[in-house]
Design a protein around this motif. Structure first.
Motif, PDB file in Angstrom:
ATOM      1  N   GLU A 192      62.652 101.612  42.398  1.00 16.41           N
ATOM      2  CA  GLU A 192      61.592 101.843  42.823  1.00 16.41           C
ATOM      3  C   GLU A 192      61.575 103.188  43.641  1.00 16.41           C
ATOM      4  O   GLU A 192      62.616 103.234  44.608  1.00 16.41           O
ATOM      5  CB  GLU A 192      60.972 100.769  43.710  1.00 16.41           C
ATOM      6  N   SER A 218      59.419 106.161  49.038  1.00 10.33           N
ATOM      7  CA  SER A 218      58.071 106.718  49.525  1.00 10.33           C
ATOM      8  C   SER A 218      58.411 108.315  50.014  1.00 10.33           C
ATOM      9  O   SER A 218      59.352 108.575  50.346  1.00 10.33           O
ATOM     10  CB  SER A 218      57.475 105.976  50.867  1.00 10.33           C
ATOM     11  N   GLU A 219      57.357 109.212  50.171  1.00 13.89           N
ATOM     12  CA  GLU A 219      57.752 110.345  50.515  1.00 13.89           C
ATOM     13  C   GLU A 219      57.958 110.466  52.166  1.00 13.89           C
ATOM     14  O   GLU A 219      58.845 111.365  52.350  1.00 13.89           O
ATOM     15  CB  GLU A 219      56.157 111.364  50.433  1.00 13.89           C
ATOM     16  N   GLU A 220      57.562 109.539  52.787  1.00 14.11           N
ATOM     17  CA  GLU A 220      57.843 109.257  54.290  1.00 14.11           C
ATOM     18  C   GLU A 220      59.314 109.175  54.267  1.00 14.11           C
ATOM     19  O   GLU A 220      60.090 109.768  55.217  1.00 14.11           O
ATOM     20  CB  GLU A 220      57.107 108.327  54.952  1.00 14.11           C
ATOM     21  N   LYS A 226      61.590 109.772  51.855  1.00 13.59           N
ATOM     22  CA  LYS A 226      62.611 110.803  51.316  1.00 13.59           C
ATOM     23  C   LYS A 226      62.713 111.965  52.524  1.00 13.59           C
ATOM     24  O   LYS A 226      63.417 112.424  52.670  1.00 13.59           O
ATOM     25  CB  LYS A 226      61.625 111.690  50.228  1.00 13.59           C
TER      26      LYS A 226
END
Length: 143
Positions: A125, A128-130, A132
């Motif tokens: 999966e 998330s951008e956060e 990353k």
């Protein structure tokens, strides 16, 4: 500027063999502890909550044993990001003794996975951008 996640670990009796040096599987346990501490302390994603719905299994591990570590010594364990993929992160690591001599070094790759109870499977999966963004703070930038 490069950010490293750093932890110290004292070599205890439980880590060593009859010769008083770290038994090699204990180094891998220390590495797992380092990754788990990085996720909890730096990325604010403790394994205790990750494993409610997801996992972070190790999928690749390269290790070089450079020097023995002995009972009573304190190791400085460092971790940094070499490559961040969509669902995976490849990290470099180094364990150094009190004289900054390398005892252990290598790379570990972990993958973010989601559990699907209905299908009884595990699938990669994307982070998330956060997440990353948090992981990217440890990305090693060569000068």
């Amino acid at each position: 500027m490069n950010n490293y996640f750093i932890k110290e670990e004292k070599i205890r009796f439980k880590h060593v063999d009859y010769a008083g040096i770290v038994f090699y599987p204990r180094f891998l346990e220390m590495l797992n502890d380092l990754v788990e501490d990085w996720f909890e302390e730096a990325l604010e994603r403790p394994f205790s909550t990750i494993h409610e719905t997801n996992g972070i299994p190790t999928v690749d591990l390269k290790v070089q044993f450079k020097k023995a570590a002995r009972l009573g010594e304190t190791l400085t364990k460092s971790l940094w990001v070499k490559n961040l993929g969509g669902a995976s992160v490849n990290c470099g690591f180094r364990f150094a003794d009190e004289n900054n001599k390398t005892c252990l070094e290598g790379e570990v790759t972990v993958v973010n996975v989601a559990f699907n109870e209905e299908r009884n499977d595990i699938k990669a999966e994307v982070f998330s951008e956060e997440m990353k963004e948090k992981i990217s703070k440890y990305l090693f930038q060569e000068s």
